[in-house]
Design a protein around this motif. Structure first.
Motif, PDB file in Angstrom:
ATOM      1  N   ALA A  14     -24.240  40.043 -23.274  1.00 54.50           N
ATOM      2  CA  ALA A  14     -24.188  39.961 -21.815  1.00 54.50           C
ATOM      3  C   ALA A  14     -24.271  41.348 -21.205  1.00 54.50           C
ATOM      4  O   ALA A  14     -24.852  41.548 -20.151  1.00 54.50           O
ATOM      5  CB  ALA A  14     -22.904  39.273 -21.367  1.00 54.50           C
ATOM      6  N   VAL A  15     -23.707  42.324 -21.912  1.00 52.89           N
ATOM      7  CA  VAL A  15     -23.794  43.701 -21.445  1.00 52.89           C
ATOM      8  C   VAL A  15     -25.244  44.099 -21.293  1.00 52.89           C
ATOM      9  O   VAL A  15     -25.658  44.704 -20.320  1.00 52.89           O
ATOM     10  CB  VAL A  15     -23.107  44.642 -22.467  1.00 52.89           C
ATOM     11  N   ALA A  18     -27.116  41.368 -18.640  1.00 47.64           N
ATOM     12  CA  ALA A  18     -26.599  41.483 -17.293  1.00 47.64           C
ATOM     13  C   ALA A  18     -27.185  40.462 -16.337  1.00 47.64           C
ATOM     14  O   ALA A  18     -27.658  40.781 -15.261  1.00 47.64           O
ATOM     15  CB  ALA A  18     -26.837  42.885 -16.749  1.00 47.64           C
ATOM     16  N   LEU A 247     -30.465  53.691 -26.288  1.00 46.74           N
ATOM     17  CA  LEU A 247     -31.415  53.774 -25.164  1.00 46.74           C
ATOM     18  C   LEU A 247     -30.854  54.661 -24.061  1.00 46.74           C
ATOM     19  O   LEU A 247     -31.537  55.561 -23.564  1.00 46.74           O
ATOM     20  CB  LEU A 247     -31.714  52.420 -24.548  1.00 46.74           C
ATOM     21  N   VAL A 251     -32.358  58.090 -22.617  1.00 42.87           N
ATOM     22  CA  VAL A 251     -32.711  58.263 -21.211  1.00 42.87           C
ATOM     23  C   VAL A 251     -31.988  59.470 -20.614  1.00 42.87           C
ATOM     24  O   VAL A 251     -32.586  60.288 -19.912  1.00 42.87           O
ATOM     25  CB  VAL A 251     -32.350  56.983 -20.434  1.00 42.87           C
ATOM     26  N   TYR A 252     -30.686  59.588 -20.924  1.00 42.34           N
ATOM     27  CA  TYR A 252     -29.934  60.686 -20.331  1.00 42.34           C
ATOM     28  C   TYR A 252     -30.311  62.024 -20.960  1.00 42.34           C
ATOM     29  O   TYR A 252     -30.354  63.048 -20.286  1.00 42.34           O
ATOM     30  CB  TYR A 252     -28.419  60.449 -20.492  1.00 42.34           C
ATOM     31  N   LYS A 255     -33.713  63.895 -19.977  1.00 42.40           N
ATOM     32  CA  LYS A 255     -33.807  64.575 -18.687  1.00 42.40           C
ATOM     33  C   LYS A 255     -32.737  65.639 -18.491  1.00 42.40           C
ATOM     34  O   LYS A 255     -32.602  66.160 -17.395  1.00 42.40           O
ATOM     35  CB  LYS A 255     -33.778  63.548 -17.559  1.00 42.40           C
ATOM     36  N   LEU A 301     -43.046  64.262 -17.893  1.00 43.37           N
ATOM     37  CA  LEU A 301     -41.723  63.884 -18.397  1.00 43.37           C
ATOM     38  C   LEU A 301     -41.406  62.427 -18.071  1.00 43.37           C
ATOM     39  O   LEU A 301     -40.869  61.685 -18.903  1.00 43.37           O
ATOM     40  CB  LEU A 301     -40.667  64.823 -17.798  1.00 43.37           C
ATOM     41  N   ILE A 302     -41.766  62.002 -16.864  1.00 39.54           N
ATOM     42  CA  ILE A 302     -41.559  60.588 -16.496  1.00 39.54           C
ATOM     43  C   ILE A 302     -42.330  59.675 -17.442  1.00 39.54           C
ATOM     44  O   ILE A 302     -41.803  58.665 -17.923  1.00 39.54           O
ATOM     45  CB  ILE A 302     -42.024  60.315 -15.047  1.00 39.54           C
ATOM     46  N   ALA A 305     -40.534  59.355 -20.669  1.00 37.96           N
ATOM     47  CA  ALA A 305     -39.335  58.526 -20.512  1.00 37.96           C
ATOM     48  C   ALA A 305     -39.713  57.054 -20.422  1.00 37.96           C
ATOM     49  O   ALA A 305     -39.076  56.190 -21.047  1.00 37.96           O
ATOM     50  CB  ALA A 305     -38.563  58.960 -19.270  1.00 37.96           C
ATOM     51  N   LEU A 306     -40.756  56.746 -19.661  1.00 40.77           N
ATOM     52  CA  LEU A 306     -41.169  55.348 -19.505  1.00 40.77           C
ATOM     53  C   LEU A 306     -41.662  54.770 -20.821  1.00 40.77           C
ATOM     54  O   LEU A 306     -41.413  53.606 -21.135  1.00 40.77           O
ATOM     55  CB  LEU A 306     -42.270  55.238 -18.445  1.00 40.77           C
ATOM     56  N   GLY A 309     -38.763  53.810 -22.632  1.00 40.16           N
ATOM     57  CA  GLY A 309     -38.134  52.696 -21.937  1.00 40.16           C
ATOM     58  C   GLY A 309     -38.817  51.371 -22.275  1.00 40.16           C
ATOM     59  O   GLY A 309     -38.159  50.377 -22.577  1.00 40.16           O
ATOM     60  N   TYR A 312     -38.040  50.219 -25.703  1.00 44.64           N
ATOM     61  CA  TYR A 312     -36.714  49.621 -25.754  1.00 44.64           C
ATOM     62  C   TYR A 312     -36.736  48.184 -25.245  1.00 44.64           C
ATOM     63  O   TYR A 312     -36.175  47.273 -25.860  1.00 44.64           O
ATOM     64  CB  TYR A 312     -35.734  50.445 -24.919  1.00 44.64           C
ATOM     65  N   ILE A 313     -37.395  47.986 -24.095  1.00 45.51           N
ATOM     66  CA  ILE A 313     -37.408  46.640 -23.507  1.00 45.51           C
ATOM     67  C   ILE A 313     -38.049  45.644 -24.469  1.00 45.51           C
ATOM     68  O   ILE A 313     -37.584  44.517 -24.634  1.00 45.51           O
ATOM     69  CB  ILE A 313     -38.139  46.677 -22.145  1.00 45.51           C
TER      70      ILE A 313
END
Lengths: 321, 273
Positions: A14-15, A18, A247, A251-252, A255, A301-302, A305-306, A309, A312-313
């Motif tokens: 659930a975490v 969400a 993940l 992400v953190y 950047k 950089l974006i 990151a994407l 991302g 991960y998804i």
């Protein structure tokens, strides 16, 4: 062992997901419900458009034009297409900055995760002071980055730093942690690992809390030792929580800018520069700002990151299926 | 369950690990109390044997206005974040707006955008609007760090509120807003505390937006105060570390007051089902 698959804890997933799981409202409420549902998110949508999409658009625009300080104010910078990106890719700093970004990110995450997991397992035992000590472990993460960064800078100081003093006790020659190109990147990574451990500890610990104690009791009855229990129960059942921890870490960390900038300004030379610090360096770090190339580096950089991302998804979706 | 000696051994190991982890924090305190002439002594004094408060006096003289600005910006960011995130979280969790899934995805992606990129975009916009160096411009920029996180925490938390509770409120004749305000928000106190805690801390410790958007204003936050300090006098490390200690006070206070929420809230798993 099949228990792991059958009995996956619900709250852990659930975490990650969400989302709600109640049944839809009765039909006659539906139209009014739709309106209310929209009214409750409308401010957020307006906010995201104004303060996320618009700055991102401005940044993209910045990276496609030739800006000087004057044209920045006047707003008449000529459109130059991909020139800024070409300039940035041809720059001798690009290769090292990209490499440093990758090394910084992956080494930091690997250590944060492993140490965080070990600590989470350790604190999952019942002993006196455990809750208090666990809370104290959060401090490094809650401190403002500038505080941690300046403290580590002073600890890593070549002549008067306490790190070199401790090394001296073990007969190791002093190291120019932040002044030597060989060590600057290592130094900022060490500080970053220190900052990230608490976050990993908290999330992984709460994941451990959701693993039913009966599983361990059953395993103990079957004669499984501590390592067996970790490998067969803890680690597999923790997988969804591990995924989100990694993940978020990715992400953190990708950047991170302030820590490196405050400790080393990306130097000496570009020995510890990452894409984030280089972007800042170009745009704000000098008296003659190069906004266009700075924005181009930011956009690269974006994209990176994407890419992570999306990966991960995908992984997440497959796990839930 | 565990034998007493086993428990004691774990406590000792735990104490050692905690001491190792917190050494930098201790060192910051120690240096902040070290007299100037002992700063570059080898070996360094491992304990503040001759404590001095010169560093803290320097903080009082130089840094109070910066602390005030940070407090203002922090509280403003909390208010803005709650105002946007709580209703949106309720909607995403319980009201299921059209496109809610896409919005959730956008929020996830929004958290991946580097602050430095946002800063550059904001710089251009604020320059056009004449908002550079304004405290409320900084609030808006700082809130972008916390808003996506806040919405996700509220969504996760509010998904755990039993549907019966909301249905009961409906049957009693409460509208959606009434239900949200009198039932959902009070029940979500943990989430409110968690989101407030983090948005305050992030705004308090923001450096990227402060240095790009508020470099020359009258109301500069404490992160810039420390940064300028390091730049101007990199000799007086006791003053720099004293400022660092003072800047950490909110984090320490919040940790003590709200450690339950920090630990429980981060994963939004606080609702027992």
């Amino acid at each position: 062992m099949t228990i792991a698959r059958v009995d996956r804890p619900r709250r852990a997933s659930a975490v990650v997901k969400a989302s709600g799981s109640d049944s839809p409202p009765p039909r006659r409420h539906r139209r009014r419900g739709r309106l209310a549902a929209f009214a409750f998110v409308a401010p957020l949508i307006a906010y995201l458009a104004a303060f996320y999409l618009y700055p991102l658009y401005r940044n993209l625009d910045l990276s496609l034009r030739d800006y000087t300080v004057r044209s920045f104010v006047a707003g008449d910078a000529p459109f130059t297409g991909w020139d800024n990106f070409q300039r940035v890719l041809d720059d001798p700093t690009f290769g090292p900055a990209l490499r440093h970004t990758m090394v910084f990110t992956f080494v930091s995450i690997a250590f944060q995760y492993v140490v965080g997991l070990a600590l989470a397992v350790f604190f999952n035992r019942h002993f006196r002071l455990a809750p208090t000590l666990r809370a104290l472990f959060l401090i490094p993460w809650l401190l403002p980055l500038i505080v941690s960064a300046s403290t580590w800078s002073w600890m890593f100081n070549s002549e008067s730093g306490v790190v070199n003093y401790f090394l001296h006790l073990f007969g190791v020659d002093p190291v120019g942690w932040l002044t030597s190109p060989d060590w600057a990147l290592t130094s900022v990574i060490v500080a970053n690992i220190w900052i990230g451990i608490p976050f990993n500890l908290v999330i992984l610990y709460s994941g451990l809390q959701n693993i039913p104690a009966e599983l361990y009791e059953a395993a103990a009855l079957d004669g499984a030792g501590a390592w067996q229990q970790f490998r067969r129960i803890t680690f597999p059942l923790l997988r969804p929580v591990s995924a989100i921890t990694l993940l978020l870490g990715l992400v953190y960390t990708l950047k991170v800018f302030d820590l490196i900038w405050i400790m080393s300004k990306g130097g000496p030379g570009d020995a510890s520069s990452t894409l984030a610090t280089w972007s800042y360096q170009l745009g704000f770090g000098t008296l003659l700002p190069k906004f266009g190339p700075g924005a181009a580096v930011g956009n690269i950089l974006i994209l990176i990151a994407l890419a992570f991302g999306l990966l991960y998804i995908r992984v997440q979706r497959r796990q839930e299926a | 369950m565990k034998s007493r000696t086993g428990s004691r051994r774990y406590t000792v190991i735990g104490l050692v690990l905690t001491a190792l982890m917190l050494f930098p924090v201790y060192w910051m305190l120690n240096v902040s109390l070290t007299p100037q002439q002992d700063m570059r002594k080898t070996p360094p004094d491992l304990f503040p044997l001759h404590p001095t408060f010169e560093g803290y006096r320097a903080v009082l003289d130089d840094q109070l206005p910066y602390l005030g600005t940070s407090l203002l910006v922090g509280l403003g960011t909390v208010a803005l974040t709650l105002l946007l995130a709580a209703p949106a979280g309720y909607s995403l969790a319980k009201l299921r707006p059209r496109g809610g899934g896409a919005l959730g995805l956008f929020l996830l992606v929004a958290q991946m955008i580097p602050g430095i990129v946002m800063a550059m975009g904001f710089y251009g916009i604020f320059l056009d609007l004449g908002l550079l160096n304004s405290w409320w411009g900084l609030i808006v920029a700082d809130s972008t760090i916390a808003v996506p996180f806040g919405v996700m925490i509220f969504t996760a938390f509010m998904s755990g509120i039993p549907g019966e509770l909301i249905a009961a409120s409906r049957i009693d004749g409460a509208g959606t807003f009434r239900t949200f305000w009198s039932i959902v928000l009070p029940v979500s106190r943990n989430a409110v505390v968690t989101v407030s805690l983090f948005s305050f801390l992030w705004a308090w410790s923001d450096f990227v937006f402060a240095t790009t958007l508020d470099g020359g204003g009258d109301l500069r936050p404490i992160t810039l105060g420390i940064y300028k300090y390091i730049g101007n006098n990199n000799q007086e490390w006791n003053a720099i570390m004293a400022t660092a200690v003072v800047a950490s006070v909110p984090a320490a206070v919040l940790l003590v007051l709200a450690q339950r929420y920090v630990a429980a809230g981060v994963t939004a798993g606080a609702v027992k089902d």
